[in-house]
Scaffold this motif. Structure first.
Motif, mmCIF file in Angstrom:
data_model
loop_
_atom_site.group_PDB
_atom_site.id
_atom_site.type_symbol
_atom_site.label_atom_id
_atom_site.label_comp_id
_atom_site.label_asym_id
_atom_site.label_seq_id
_atom_site.Cartn_x
_atom_site.Cartn_y
_atom_site.Cartn_z
ATOM 1 N N ALA A 158 -2.929 6.069 -4.240
ATOM 2 C CA ALA A 158 -3.007 7.004 -5.361
ATOM 3 C C ALA A 158 -3.877 8.215 -5.039
ATOM 4 O O ALA A 158 -3.495 9.354 -5.281
ATOM 5 N N GLY A 194 -2.250 10.659 -2.794
ATOM 6 C CA GLY A 194 -1.201 11.392 -3.500
ATOM 7 C C GLY A 194 -1.756 12.538 -4.308
ATOM 8 O O GLY A 194 -1.221 13.646 -4.290
ATOM 9 N N TYR A 239 1.498 10.109 -10.233
ATOM 10 C CA TYR A 239 1.607 8.988 -9.310
ATOM 11 C C TYR A 239 2.056 7.786 -10.127
ATOM 12 O O TYR A 239 1.383 7.391 -11.075
#
Length: 223
Positions: free
Chosen positions: A85, A88, A96
């Protein structure tokens, strides 16, 4: 209308996201790909607004592929691994999504595309007055809403709630991304629709009539 593509090496994951995209009238699916490199020609030839991009793929990780796409194209990462996460979001992803992805969570993510998404977030609940009582109902728990003279009836899995109001006035307060009018007497939750048989919508064990004036819209939107 936002043009989108899906990139995921898992067929079931692609199918789920495709079904979610097809439920929303502000998203248009331009393609669904198993491999990120297969998607590159389309991305180069057409302006894509949003990519649903899996992170863990065998040939090229989604986080690496995200560095190759145009800056104006938004990315929503999807993965089964929560530890990705942070990476990202460091790549300025729009959102996400952790698998298994629910429609409710998917809806929150794609609504960030809309210019007014911060000022007008989609509601998750509706407050319904029934007699002297107030009921806070989660929108995704509503199967369908039926008009009954001067009242409407909210049909949930295990109960019904009757409220003194018109279906027309209620329709204006419901998110179009989740609900659709199918008849002068019925509004249904798109998530609950499992089929269309003739002029009847199938909602699991329930059958809802579709009137002629709504039929084309219902068919094109839901199927």
């Amino acid at each position: 209308m936002y043009k989108c593509i899906i990139i995921d090496d898992e067929e079931l994951a692609r199918a789920l996201l495709e079904s979610y995209v097809n439920k929303l009238d502000f998203l248009e699916l331009e393609g669904s790909f198993e491999n990120p490199l297969e998607a590159m020609p389309l991305i180069k030839s057409k302006a894509i607004d949003i990519i649903f991009l899996d992170i863990q793929m065998p040939d090229l990780k989604g986080t690496d592929f995200a560095k190759l796409i145009p800056d104006e194209t938004k990315v929503i990462f999807t993965t089964a691994y929560s530890e990705y996460a942070l990476q990202g979001f460091e790549l300025n992803a729009l959102d996400y999504l952790l698998k298994p992805i629910t429609f409710e969570r998917f809806l929150k993510a794609v609504n960030k595309l809309k210019p007014d998404s911060v000022e007008s977030p989609i509601a998750e609940f509706i407050t319904v007055k029934s007699g002297y009582d107030l009921h806070k109902i989660k929108l995704v728990d509503i199967n369908y809403i039926e008009s009954d003279s001067e009242y409407v009836v909210f049909h949930l899995d295990n109960r019904k709630i009757m409220s003194y109001q018109t279906l027309k006035s209620l329709e204006k307060s419901l998110p179009k991304s989740l609900f659709i009018r199918v008849h002068r007497s019925y509004i249904v939750n798109k998530l609950q629709v499992t089929g269309l048989k003739g002029r009847d919508l199938i909602l699991n064990a329930t059958t809802i009539p579709v009137s002629d004036s709504y039929y084309d819209t219902v068919k094109n939107t839901l199927f």
